[in-house]
Structure formats: structure tokens, C-alpha cells
Design an enzyme around this catalytic site. Structure first.
Site, mmCIF file in Angstrom:
data_model
loop_
_atom_site.group_PDB
_atom_site.id
_atom_site.type_symbol
_atom_site.label_atom_id
_atom_site.label_comp_id
_atom_site.label_asym_id
_atom_site.label_seq_id
_atom_site.Cartn_x
_atom_site.Cartn_y
_atom_site.Cartn_z
ATOM 1 N N ASN A 9 3.833 13.079 -10.414
ATOM 2 C CA ASN A 9 5.419 13.221 -9.919
ATOM 3 C C ASN A 9 6.309 13.304 -11.100
ATOM 4 O OD1 ASN A 9 7.577 12.560 -8.540
ATOM 5 N ND2 ASN A 9 6.889 10.290 -8.179
ATOM 6 N N TRP A 10 6.757 14.529 -11.029
ATOM 7 C CA TRP A 10 7.979 14.632 -12.246
ATOM 8 C C TRP A 10 9.091 14.108 -11.991
ATOM 9 C CZ3 TRP A 10 7.284 20.514 -13.768
ATOM 10 C CH2 TRP A 10 6.196 20.568 -14.522
ATOM 11 N N LYS A 11 9.485 13.478 -10.821
ATOM 12 C CA LYS A 11 10.648 12.816 -10.707
ATOM 13 C C LYS A 11 11.980 13.919 -10.993
ATOM 14 C CE LYS A 11 8.418 8.534 -10.906
ATOM 15 N NZ LYS A 11 8.653 6.918 -11.315
ATOM 16 N N HIS A 96 8.590 7.375 -1.554
ATOM 17 C CA HIS A 96 8.386 6.524 -2.954
ATOM 18 C C HIS A 96 9.366 5.322 -2.940
ATOM 19 C CE1 HIS A 96 8.401 6.146 -7.071
ATOM 20 N NE2 HIS A 96 7.336 6.776 -7.158
ATOM 21 N N GLU A 144 1.634 1.665 -4.724
ATOM 22 C CA GLU A 144 2.217 1.681 -6.037
ATOM 23 C C GLU A 144 3.174 0.555 -6.005
ATOM 24 O OE1 GLU A 144 2.899 6.007 -7.835
ATOM 25 O OE2 GLU A 144 4.711 5.453 -6.586
ATOM 26 N N GLY A 150 6.417 2.766 -13.992
ATOM 27 C CA GLY A 150 7.482 3.013 -15.399
ATOM 28 C C GLY A 150 7.740 1.866 -16.416
ATOM 29 N N SER A 182 2.387 3.180 -14.122
ATOM 30 C CA SER A 182 1.836 3.382 -15.299
ATOM 31 C C SER A 182 0.383 3.696 -15.651
ATOM 32 C CB SER A 182 2.131 1.765 -16.054
ATOM 33 O OG SER A 182 3.488 1.362 -15.991
ATOM 34 N N GLY A 204 5.688 9.071 -15.419
ATOM 35 C CA GLY A 204 5.793 9.377 -16.984
ATOM 36 C C GLY A 204 4.864 10.159 -17.576
HETATM 37 P P1 PGA Z 1 4.878 5.848 -13.568
HETATM 38 O O1 PGA Z 1 5.521 6.192 -12.246
HETATM 39 O O2 PGA Z 1 3.493 6.578 -13.715
HETATM 40 O O3 PGA Z 1 5.871 6.468 -14.534
HETATM 41 O O4 PGA Z 1 4.724 4.471 -13.558
HETATM 42 C C1 PGA Z 1 4.550 6.429 -11.306
HETATM 43 C C2 PGA Z 1 5.100 6.765 -9.768
HETATM 44 O O5 PGA Z 1 6.471 6.266 -9.728
HETATM 45 O O6 PGA Z 1 4.842 7.531 -9.077
#
Ligand code: PGA
Length: 219
Positions: A9-11, A96, A144, A150, A182, A204
Site C-alpha cells: 500500500n503505497w498510500k 483502510h 490492521e 506506521g 509495521s 512504509g
Molecule cells: P505500515 O502501514 O506498514 O506503514 O504500518 C500499513 C498500512 O497502513 O496498510
């Protein structure tokens, strides 16, 4: 060996130039595995370009989107419909927690899942715990916990497995429960080796081609 799904997920990250750098590096080092499906969900603007790159270079990865409109089509400024996304995307992340924090409700999530299914996109429904409603027709869920996203503080594999198991026993037809929050190449295996966890949703750590290919390697 069970089937796993690893989703990036590159957001809201990467310009096309940056995505191209990622893809050219990733395609050099990525080693596909027969039991592991890999998908990248870039920002909307890059979805056709990433999808074309993947096709042209015969990369064995799928492309997904990070959101969908809850409507079929029409006067909905700024929205992208499942019908439009379906040309390029195989998966859609729906609900999400970062979108729910902006006001997306369970009922929006349900409508979006219906749109995805109507146009043959596989929805990946994100939930923060086992009590969040999961719309019918959903086959892939991502658990999640907000505190893990994050922060560098992932859930314990044991608790993630407990939640995944609870979700599977509550809802029939769920094929994959992913863990997200994470995830890194260092900890991924601890999650994917749990009985009820069938992959990971990575934020991330998916932005760096070396780290993301290491996640696929280690999973
Ligand atoms: P993260 O994000 O790996 O940076 O914790 C996961 C997500 O929000 O899908």
C-alpha cells in the site's frame, strides 16, 4: 505450503518518476514464488502506468487501488469508479483506517465492496479488530490495528492470529486474512507462519524495492 498474498500500500507516496525507479529496481531483484501472490497499490494517478509497466515487462505482480467510489458512475467529483478501475486493477483496498478516519463508514465500505465485486475487482477489506462488520462477498480481509500502523510497533503474531481466527470463524467464505501494521522483512515471517494469517498488507516498508522484495523473499 499455504498460499500467501503480499500487498504493497503505497498510500500518498511516489511520483511517476519515483515509481519507475522502484519498478526498474524491483524487477531486477524480485524473485517470484509459486505460492505467493504480490500486488502493488500505487496512488490512483499511477495505476495505469504501473499496470502497463507490469504487463510490458512480464512482471508477475498484480496491481490494486487504495479506494473506490461507492457509486457506479455519474456526478461525483474526484471519485474513481470500480468500472473505471477494473481495466487496470485486480484488487482494491477498502475501508483502510486512514480513510475511515476521514469519515468513511461501514455502510460506505459495504457499497464499495459491492461495486468492486460487480466489476470483478477483489476487495481487501481493512478492519481494526474482529468486531468491525465485513460485507458479504468479501474474501480477503486485512486486520490492521491502528496502534501498529506506521509506528514500528507491530501487533504480536499470536494476537494477530487470534483475530484472524475469530474473523474466519465468524464469516464464511473468507479465504485470506492478512496482517498489516509495521510489517518489515525482519518480522514478516513471524506473521505468515501463523496458522490463520495468509499474507500481509505493507505500508512504509513497501516503498523501498530492496525491502519489499526482501519481504516477499522472507515471507
Ligand atoms: P505500515 O502501514 O506498514 O506503514 O504500518 C500499513 C498500512 O497502513 O496498510
Amino acid at each position: 505450503m499455504k498460499d500467501l498474498l503480499i500487498v504493497a500500500n503505497w498510500k500518498e507516496n511516489k511520483t511517476w518518476e519515483e515509481a519507475l525507479d522502484f519498478l526498474s529496481e524491483f524487477s531486477k531483484i524480485y524473485e517470484p514464488k509459486p505460492n505467493v501472490k504480490v500486488a502493488i497499490c500505487p496512488p490512483y494517478l499511477l495505476v495505469p502506468e504501473v499496470s502497463n509497466y507490469v504487463r510490458t515487462n512480464n512482471l508477475s505482480i498484480d496491481v490494486g487501488v487504495q479506494n473506490l467510489s461507492k457509486f457506479d458512475e455519474g456526478a461525483h467529483t474526484g471519485e474513481v469508479s470500480a468500472r473505471e478501475a477494473a481495466e487496470f486493477a485486480r484488487f482494491a483496498i477498502i475501508g483502510h483506517s486512514e480513510r475511515r478516519a476521514l469519515g468513511e463508514t461501514d455502510s460506505d465500505v459495504k457499497m464499495k465492496v459491492e461495486m468492486a465485486i460487480k466489476y470483478n475487482i477483489e476487495p481487501i477489506v481493512c478492519v481494526v479488530n474482529e468486531n468491525v462488520p465485513i460485507p458479504s462477498g468479501t474474501k480477503i480481509v486485512a486486520y490492521e490495528p491502528i496502534e501498529a500502523i506506521g509506528t514500528g510497533n507491530p501487533d504480536t503474531p499470536e494476537n494477530a492470529d487470534r483475530v484472524a481466527s475469530a474473523i474466519k470463524s465468524k464469516y464464511q467464505g473468507i479465504m485470506h486474512v492478512l496482517y498489516g501494521g509495521s510489517v518489515t522483512s525482519e518480522n514478516v515471517r513471524r506473521f505468515t507462519q501463523m496458522q490463520n494469517i495468509d499474507g500481509v498488507l505493507v505500508g512504509g516498508a513497501s516503498l523501498d524495492p530492496k525491502e519489499f522484495s526482501a519481504i516477499v523473499k522472507q515471507c
